[in-house]
Design an enzyme around this catalytic site. Structure first.
Site, PDB file in Angstrom:
ATOM      1  N   HIS A  20      -7.886  25.522  81.415  1.00 12.32           N
ATOM      2  CA  HIS A  20      -6.804  26.382  80.907  1.00 12.32           C
ATOM      3  C   HIS A  20      -6.886  27.786  81.501  1.00 12.32           C
ATOM      4  CE1 HIS A  20      -4.055  28.543  78.358  1.00 12.32           C
ATOM      5  NE2 HIS A  20      -5.050  29.231  77.802  1.00 12.32           N
ATOM      6  N   HIS A  43      -9.497  35.552  79.489  1.00 11.07           N
ATOM      7  CA  HIS A  43      -8.649  35.931  78.352  1.00 11.07           C
ATOM      8  C   HIS A  43      -9.045  35.283  77.024  1.00 11.07           C
ATOM      9  CE1 HIS A  43      -6.526  32.126  79.256  1.00 11.07           C
ATOM     10  NE2 HIS A  43      -6.096  32.194  78.004  1.00 11.07           N
ATOM     11  N   GLU A  55     -12.379  35.569  72.162  1.00 12.26           N
ATOM     12  CA  GLU A  55     -11.820  34.908  70.985  1.00 12.26           C
ATOM     13  C   GLU A  55     -12.550  33.606  70.661  1.00 12.26           C
ATOM     14  OE1 GLU A  55      -7.433  33.224  69.648  1.00 12.26           O
ATOM     15  OE2 GLU A  55      -7.564  34.863  71.080  1.00 12.26           O
ATOM     16  N   ASP A  56     -12.978  32.877  71.686  1.00  7.40           N
ATOM     17  CA  ASP A  56     -13.475  31.513  71.468  1.00  7.40           C
ATOM     18  C   ASP A  56     -14.968  31.332  71.723  1.00  7.40           C
ATOM     19  OD1 ASP A  56     -10.879  30.834  70.884  1.00  7.40           O
ATOM     20  OD2 ASP A  56     -10.434  29.998  72.847  1.00  7.40           O
ATOM     21  N   ASP A  85      -0.441  33.016  80.018  1.00  9.93           N
ATOM     22  CA  ASP A  85      -1.146  32.193  79.030  1.00  9.93           C
ATOM     23  C   ASP A  85      -0.151  31.355  78.228  1.00  9.93           C
ATOM     24  OD1 ASP A  85      -3.112  31.243  77.211  1.00  9.93           O
ATOM     25  OD2 ASP A  85      -2.739  32.945  75.871  1.00  9.93           O
TER      26      ASP A  85
END
Length: 621
Positions: A57, A82, A86-87, A147
């Site tokens: 991704h 990006h 967050e992950d 994105d």
């Protein structure tokens, strides 16, 4: 056969490196590769809903940013990174230490902030976070669009509820954002992917109709395109000509706008003429030369020109549109565009990367965002105002002296007046549009010339809010209305009492008092159930005017209508809002609407009208 994901990852990452190698330094290319390796390690144990390694991704997002948006080094690095904050366990400080402040800023903008409680909703907070980034930069929005585009391209792997959420966000926020940034291809793809997942039946139906029509029209449209090329070649002008069908979402929107079915919808496709501009000639001169040659061969539809070269859309779109009559007897929409214009419609705000141009794009956003925030707009109202102010297609209107006034579609004369100056809007009484008398609530169209006429006694009314679309107009009207003293009572909307009538008040749960006529069915019902809430009220007349309507029945005669108007306007000095008349077998029924200060004044008016010869009955509606 099992997929060799290591090979797939390496190949797709190399595509990004190859695209960037053409326009960045060796040092920058090295940083891009380091960002890929960093993201690959960070996402090593993660997979997408499809079962593929998650790193595919970020690679895809970087590829869109590199090849389709042609962004520079730091946005490509941010595209790879990006999702790591967050992950994964990676922090913004880790990004800053490894790749610098600029990359850390870009990644922070596209990273959704986790909160225990969101101000309005998680989605609205995310929108505001991205829009706030425009105060400094525009590249973060482009990374986010890359994105979102890849997420939409792979949305089929999501649950239906997730599809609806993501498609709804895309249609409402991201597609219009791409449009405003001038990214036509991105906007179109996002719109259609959203439409496909939100309304698959309608999407497939329209898509099928487009393919059928394309097949049925192919032969004669090809002849039309070849004739254009031939005519221009004979004049020494070499061009590319292509027939472009509009996408399902665009067709669906036009069907709803005009109330047509597919077969009766005009301009389902358009003909694109792409030209090179000879040295020493302007793009406009070349477009006009092509136009001149074509209109010597084909009939031109009167009023069918849209000159977006001299008057670009707010998102920067330029072209020269004309409607020509093909030999098979149908008007054809033709777009005459230079290669630079086509390139700009793809790259939008990043087509011209000069500091001055980027600064202008940023300033367009900042001025509106600052103003909306300054006037207390937040949450849903903030986003709605941004959307209505920024993300609609624009119309260009003009003052009588030729000043350009750019407004969103469906803007009205009032929007125009407030755009020029708040004081002009607040006193606007009527207008002339293209020389014709017009209401201040009339919708405007592209190219309209608008002249505003004012009256010192005119003030904004509550119904003005329904007649404007721009945040500037809404803000000014609300500001005026909020400055007015609050009414002492609320009037029942069913019986609409006026001062001087027998009234009764009921205290509501919030402490306010609602007044009713004493014979109002609602008042009778409330008195029987909530008698303790009854209060005495002093409803005396003041400067307030209350709308009323009466019906007059009379025997038809010469001069009857003139006598009625003379009685109300000249003797009683009242402004008539509306008059409707019907005559059947010499019996006239008139309905009149006007405004009075009190019930006593209304009774006086009724008595005066009763005294007009021929009048048989007068009563309030």
């Amino acid at each position: 056969m099992e997929t060799d994901f290591d090979k797939v990852i390496a190949q797709r990452a190399q595509n990004v490196f190859d695209a960037m190698q053409k326009r960045v330094s060796p040092d920058d290319l090295k940083r891009i590769k380091e960002a890929f390796e960093f993201a690959k390690v960070a996402h090593a144990d993660q997979k997408r809903k499809t079962g593929e390694p998650y790193i595919l991704h970020p690679i895809a997002v970087a590829d869109i940013a590199a090849e389709e948006l042609e962004l520079d080094t730091n946005p490509i690095i941010a595209a790879f990174l990006h999702d790591v904050v967050e992950d994964t366990d990676t922090t913004i400080d880790d990004i800053r230490e490894k790749f610098g402040d600029d990359v850390a800023f870009l990644v922070s903008v596209v990273t959704k902030k986790k909160k225990k409680k969101y101000d309005e909703s998680k989605q609205i907070d995310n929108y505001r976070q991205m829009l706030d980034s425009v105060q400094y930069d525009i590249r973060a929005l482009l990374v986010k669009l890359a994105d979102r585009l890849h997420n939409m391209r792979t949305l089929s792997s999501m649950r239906a509820d997730k599809q609806m959420k993501i498609a709804g966000e895309t249609d409402y926020f991201y597609a219009p954002l791409a449009n405003r940034l001038g990214l036509y291809n991105v906007k179109t793809e996002l719109e259609n992917l959203s439409f496909r997942f939100r309304c698959p039946h309608e999407y497939n139906q329209i898509d099928s109709l487009i393919k059928q029509d394309e097949k049925a029209q192919k032969a004669r449209l090809s002849v039309f395109a070849e004739e254009i090329k031939s005519v221009l070649a004979d004049a020494g002008i070499m061009v590319d000509v292509q027939i472009d069908y509009r996408k399902p979402y665009s067709i669906w929107r036009k069907m709803h706008k005009y109330g047509d079915d597919f077969n009766h919808l005009k301009y389902r496709h358009f003909t694109e003429i792409i030209y090179d501009t000879p040295q020493g000639m302007s793009e406009k001169d070349m477009a006009l030369r092509i136009y001149s040659v074509l209109t010597d061969r084909f009939k031109e539809k009167p009023g069918g020109i849209s000159n977006y070269i001299d008057s670009p859309k707010e998102n920067g779109y330029q072209s020269f549109h004309v409607k020509l009559l093909a030999d098979f007897g149908r008007w054809q929409e033709v777009h005459i565009s230079s290669r630079r214009m086509i390139q700009d419609s793809r790259l939008g705000c990043m087509a011209d990367r000069s500091d001055d141009n980027i600064f202008l794009w940023i300033e367009k956003f900042k001025s509106v965002l600052r103003d909306i925030a300054r006037h207390g707009q937040n949450g849903t109202s903030f986003i709605d105002n941004v959307v209505s102010s920024f993300y609609n297609d624009d119309i260009m209107t003009f003052t009588p002296k030729g000043r350009e006034v750019i407004l969103p579609q469906k803007a009205t004369v009032l929007d125009f007046a407030y755009e020029l100056h708040p004081a002009l809007g607040s006193k606007a009484k009527y207008a002339r549009v293209n020389g014709f008398l017009s209401s201040i609530k009339a919708q405007l169209r592209r190219g309209d010339v608008v002249e505003i006429f004012t009256d010192a006694d005119t003030h904004p009314n509550p119904d003005w809010l329904d007649a404007v679309v721009t945040y500037k107009a809404k803000k000014a009207i609300r500001s005026y209305l909020s400055s007015l003293p609050a009414p002492k009572y609320n009037r029942c909307k069913s019986c609409n009492p006026i001062p001087g009538e027998e009234v009764i008040g009921f205290r509501e749960k919030d402490g306010s008092i609602t007044i009713h006529k004493r014979d109002c069915p609602i008042a009778i019902r409330q008195a029987s159930q909530y008698g303790d809430s009854i209060v005495s009220v002093d409803f005396e007349p003041d400067d307030t005017l209350y709308p009323v309507s009466i019906v007059v029945k009379a025997i038809d005669r010469y001069h009857l209508f003139v006598d009625l108007v003379d009685c109300i306007s000249n003797k009683l000095h009242l402004a008539i809002d509306s008059i409707n008349t019907e005559t059947h077998d010499s019996i006239v029924t008139l309905k009149l609407a006007f405004a009075v200060h009190s019930f006593g004044e209304l009774q006086t008016i009724i008595q005066h009208i009763r005294e007009i010869p021929g009048v048989d009955e007068v009563k309030r509606i």
